[in-house]
Motif scaffolding. Structure first.
Motif, PDB file in Angstrom:
ATOM      1  N   GLY A  39      -6.671  10.180  -8.372  1.00 29.30           N
ATOM      2  CA  GLY A  39      -5.795  10.953  -7.491  1.00 29.30           C
ATOM      3  C   GLY A  39      -4.823  11.847  -8.228  1.00 29.30           C
ATOM      4  O   GLY A  39      -3.748  12.159  -7.710  1.00 29.30           O
ATOM      5  N   GLY A  40      -5.186  12.253  -9.448  1.00 31.34           N
ATOM      6  CA  GLY A  40      -4.346  13.166 -10.230  1.00 31.34           C
ATOM      7  C   GLY A  40      -3.352  12.494 -11.157  1.00 31.34           C
ATOM      8  O   GLY A  40      -2.598  13.186 -11.848  1.00 31.34           O
ATOM      9  N   GLN A  41      -3.320  11.168 -11.206  1.00 30.81           N
ATOM     10  CA  GLN A  41      -2.330  10.463 -12.031  1.00 30.81           C
ATOM     11  C   GLN A  41      -2.324  10.942 -13.475  1.00 30.81           C
ATOM     12  O   GLN A  41      -1.259  11.190 -14.046  1.00 30.81           O
ATOM     13  CB  GLN A  41      -2.583   8.966 -12.005  1.00 30.81           C
ATOM     14  N   SER A  42      -3.492  11.043 -14.078  1.00 35.38           N
ATOM     15  CA  SER A  42      -3.540  11.377 -15.499  1.00 35.38           C
ATOM     16  C   SER A  42      -3.111  12.807 -15.782  1.00 35.38           C
ATOM     17  O   SER A  42      -2.749  13.142 -16.915  1.00 35.38           O
ATOM     18  CB  SER A  42      -4.957  11.144 -16.053  1.00 35.38           C
ATOM     19  N   ALA A  43      -3.128  13.657 -14.745  1.00 28.77           N
ATOM     20  CA  ALA A  43      -2.714  15.053 -14.935  1.00 28.77           C
ATOM     21  C   ALA A  43      -1.198  15.184 -14.961  1.00 28.77           C
ATOM     22  O   ALA A  43      -0.648  16.082 -15.611  1.00 28.77           O
ATOM     23  CB  ALA A  43      -3.292  15.923 -13.820  1.00 28.77           C
ATOM     24  N   GLY A  44      -0.506  14.285 -14.240  1.00 27.31           N
ATOM     25  CA  GLY A  44       0.959  14.351 -14.233  1.00 27.31           C
ATOM     26  C   GLY A  44       1.549  14.050 -12.882  1.00 27.31           C
ATOM     27  O   GLY A  44       0.848  13.633 -11.959  1.00 27.31           O
ATOM     28  N   HIS A  45       2.861  14.284 -12.781  1.00 23.24           N
ATOM     29  CA  HIS A  45       3.560  14.059 -11.515  1.00 23.24           C
ATOM     30  C   HIS A  45       4.550  15.178 -11.298  1.00 23.24           C
ATOM     31  O   HIS A  45       5.058  15.743 -12.243  1.00 23.24           O
ATOM     32  CB  HIS A  45       4.325  12.705 -11.555  1.00 23.24           C
ATOM     33  N   VAL A  64      -1.872  12.704  -5.055  1.00 23.62           N
ATOM     34  CA  VAL A  64      -2.492  13.029  -3.768  1.00 23.62           C
ATOM     35  C   VAL A  64      -1.916  12.195  -2.626  1.00 23.62           C
ATOM     36  O   VAL A  64      -2.248  12.414  -1.469  1.00 23.62           O
ATOM     37  CB  VAL A  64      -4.030  12.843  -3.823  1.00 23.62           C
ATOM     38  N   GLY A  65      -1.051  11.205  -2.951  1.00 24.98           N
ATOM     39  CA  GLY A  65      -0.340  10.465  -1.918  1.00 24.98           C
ATOM     40  C   GLY A  65      -1.120   9.342  -1.263  1.00 24.98           C
ATOM     41  O   GLY A  65      -0.738   8.860  -0.190  1.00 24.98           O
ATOM     42  N   ARG A  66      -2.188   8.896  -1.888  1.00 23.06           N
ATOM     43  CA  ARG A  66      -2.940   7.769  -1.335  1.00 23.06           C
ATOM     44  C   ARG A  66      -3.601   6.984  -2.456  1.00 23.06           C
ATOM     45  O   ARG A  66      -3.737   7.464  -3.577  1.00 23.06           O
ATOM     46  CB  ARG A  66      -4.008   8.251  -0.351  1.00 23.06           C
ATOM     47  N   MET A  67      -4.008   5.770  -2.130  1.00 23.80           N
ATOM     48  CA  MET A  67      -4.793   4.968  -3.055  1.00 23.80           C
ATOM     49  C   MET A  67      -6.243   5.428  -3.033  1.00 23.80           C
ATOM     50  O   MET A  67      -6.685   6.077  -2.084  1.00 23.80           O
ATOM     51  CB  MET A  67      -4.705   3.487  -2.669  1.00 23.80           C
ATOM     52  N   GLY A  68      -6.970   5.061  -4.067  1.00 27.67           N
ATOM     53  CA  GLY A  68      -8.397   5.346  -4.083  1.00 27.67           C
ATOM     54  C   GLY A  68      -9.171   4.281  -3.313  1.00 27.67           C
ATOM     55  O   GLY A  68      -8.658   3.197  -3.023  1.00 27.67           O
ATOM     56  N   GLU A  69     -10.407   4.608  -2.979  1.00 27.06           N
ATOM     57  CA  GLU A  69     -11.304   3.667  -2.317  1.00 27.06           C
ATOM     58  C   GLU A  69     -12.328   3.149  -3.323  1.00 27.06           C
ATOM     59  O   GLU A  69     -12.632   3.811  -4.320  1.00 27.06           O
ATOM     60  CB  GLU A  69     -12.011   4.339  -1.138  1.00 27.06           C
ATOM     61  N   HIS A 112       0.806  -1.218   0.000  1.00 28.20           N
ATOM     62  CA  HIS A 112       0.000   0.000   0.000  1.00 28.20           C
ATOM     63  C   HIS A 112       0.845   1.276   0.000  1.00 28.20           C
ATOM     64  O   HIS A 112       0.495   2.253  -0.667  1.00 28.20           O
ATOM     65  CB  HIS A 112      -0.964   0.004   1.186  1.00 28.20           C
ATOM     66  N   GLU A 113       1.924   1.279   0.749  1.00 21.81           N
ATOM     67  CA  GLU A 113       2.761   2.486   0.807  1.00 21.81           C
ATOM     68  C   GLU A 113       3.336   2.800  -0.573  1.00 21.81           C
ATOM     69  O   GLU A 113       3.297   3.949  -1.040  1.00 21.81           O
ATOM     70  CB  GLU A 113       3.883   2.315   1.832  1.00 21.81           C
ATOM     71  N   PHE A 114       3.860   1.780  -1.242  1.00 20.60           N
ATOM     72  CA  PHE A 114       4.397   1.951  -2.593  1.00 20.60           C
ATOM     73  C   PHE A 114       3.319   2.417  -3.560  1.00 20.60           C
ATOM     74  O   PHE A 114       3.508   3.356  -4.337  1.00 20.60           O
ATOM     75  CB  PHE A 114       4.998   0.630  -3.073  1.00 20.60           C
ATOM     76  N   LEU A 115       2.157   1.784  -3.504  1.00 26.02           N
ATOM     77  CA  LEU A 115       1.087   2.113  -4.438  1.00 26.02           C
ATOM     78  C   LEU A 115       0.518   3.502  -4.168  1.00 26.02           C
ATOM     79  O   LEU A 115       0.161   4.222  -5.113  1.00 26.02           O
ATOM     80  CB  LEU A 115      -0.015   1.052  -4.361  1.00 26.02           C
ATOM     81  N   SER A 116       0.454   3.888  -2.906  1.00 28.76           N
ATOM     82  CA  SER A 116      -0.035   5.228  -2.570  1.00 28.76           C
ATOM     83  C   SER A 116       0.852   6.306  -3.170  1.00 28.76           C
ATOM     84  O   SER A 116       0.377   7.343  -3.656  1.00 28.76           O
ATOM     85  CB  SER A 116      -0.098   5.402  -1.045  1.00 28.76           C
TER      86      SER A 116
END
Length: 233
Positions: free
Chosen positions: A227-233, A196-201, A187-191
């Motif tokens: 959690g913003g992935q598609s917008a970028g990093h 946004v620093g977390r996984m979705g529910e 979970h820590e790695f995936l978050s």
């Protein structure tokens, strides 16, 4: 007469929660997966089967129409995800992933869209992945992108093809969702893969599906719940 939705991959995780979400809306549900068990709820018809077999799709839609009298929506949730370096995928991996993600989608969507057009309208929601838009070297998954990217493109194409027949096509594109398929130690790695620093529910995804269900002017939409992935990093 209550509306009727078909939910694939309905035995656990997002699929099972989607069944619950539609029941809360007062819909009847045709729930299908390879391991689906009969339901005590008279508003849920369980139809077991492997979507990689095209005959199963016809059986599912026919069962829904026979039991509940109609099919108003389809949630294409069933999917196989295998993360590997591209060179390590086997022919068996390819057949398994494309069998469900592509052949399964094709067969059941074709059957459902035909039924919906015949009765004057309907809605198809397909679950894709934000890896299609935002590839990540930490999670190598080319076959997911190959298949789910195709589903995103098909969603837009079908939205236009069926627009005048009152059948809408949309997709939900999740990031990584906290489900039993992800062990707690990951979970820590995936978050950290999400801005946004977390996984979705799971509820984040079902809320998006319900929104699209209740948005009659929305079609051809790929709704990112990531959690913003598609917008970028």
């Amino acid at each position: 007469m209550s509306k009727v939705v078909v939910v694939t991959g309905a035995s656990q995780g997002i699929g099972a929660a989607t069944v619950t979400a539609y029941r809360k809306l007062g819909w009847n549900v045709v729930a299908t997966s390879r391991s689906i068990q009969p339901s005590d709820d008279p508003g849920v018809l369980a139809v077991p089967g492997d979507l990689a077999d095209p005959a199963v799709a016809a059986r599912i839609i026919e069962a829904g129409r026979r039991h509940f009298g109609r099919v108003d929506s389809l949630v294409n949730n069933a999917g196989i995800f295998i993360a590997k370096p591209f060179a390590d995928y086997t022919g068996e991996d390819f057949d398994a992933i494309t069998g469900v993600n592509l052949r399964g989608f094709f067969a059941i969507t074709q059957q459902a869209a035909g039924a919906m057009a015949e009765q004057g309208g309907g809605h198809v929601v397909t679950i894709t992945t934000s890896l299609v838009d935002h590839a990540n070297s930490s999670l190598q998954s080319a076959l997911a992108s190959l298949t789910k990217g195709g589903l995103a493109a098909a969603t837009k194409s079908l939205a236009i093809e069926y627009a005048r027949r009152n059948v809408r096509f949309n997709a939900v594109s999740p990031g990584i969702i906290r489900t039993p398929m992800h062990p707690a130690e990951t979970h820590e790695f995936l978050s950290a893969l999400h801005p946004v620093g977390r996984m979705g529910e799971i509820s984040d995804v079902t809320d998006a599906i319900v929104y699209l269900e209740n948005a009659p002017f929305v079609t051809g939409e790929i709704l990112h719940v990531d959690g913003g992935q598609s917008a970028g990093h």
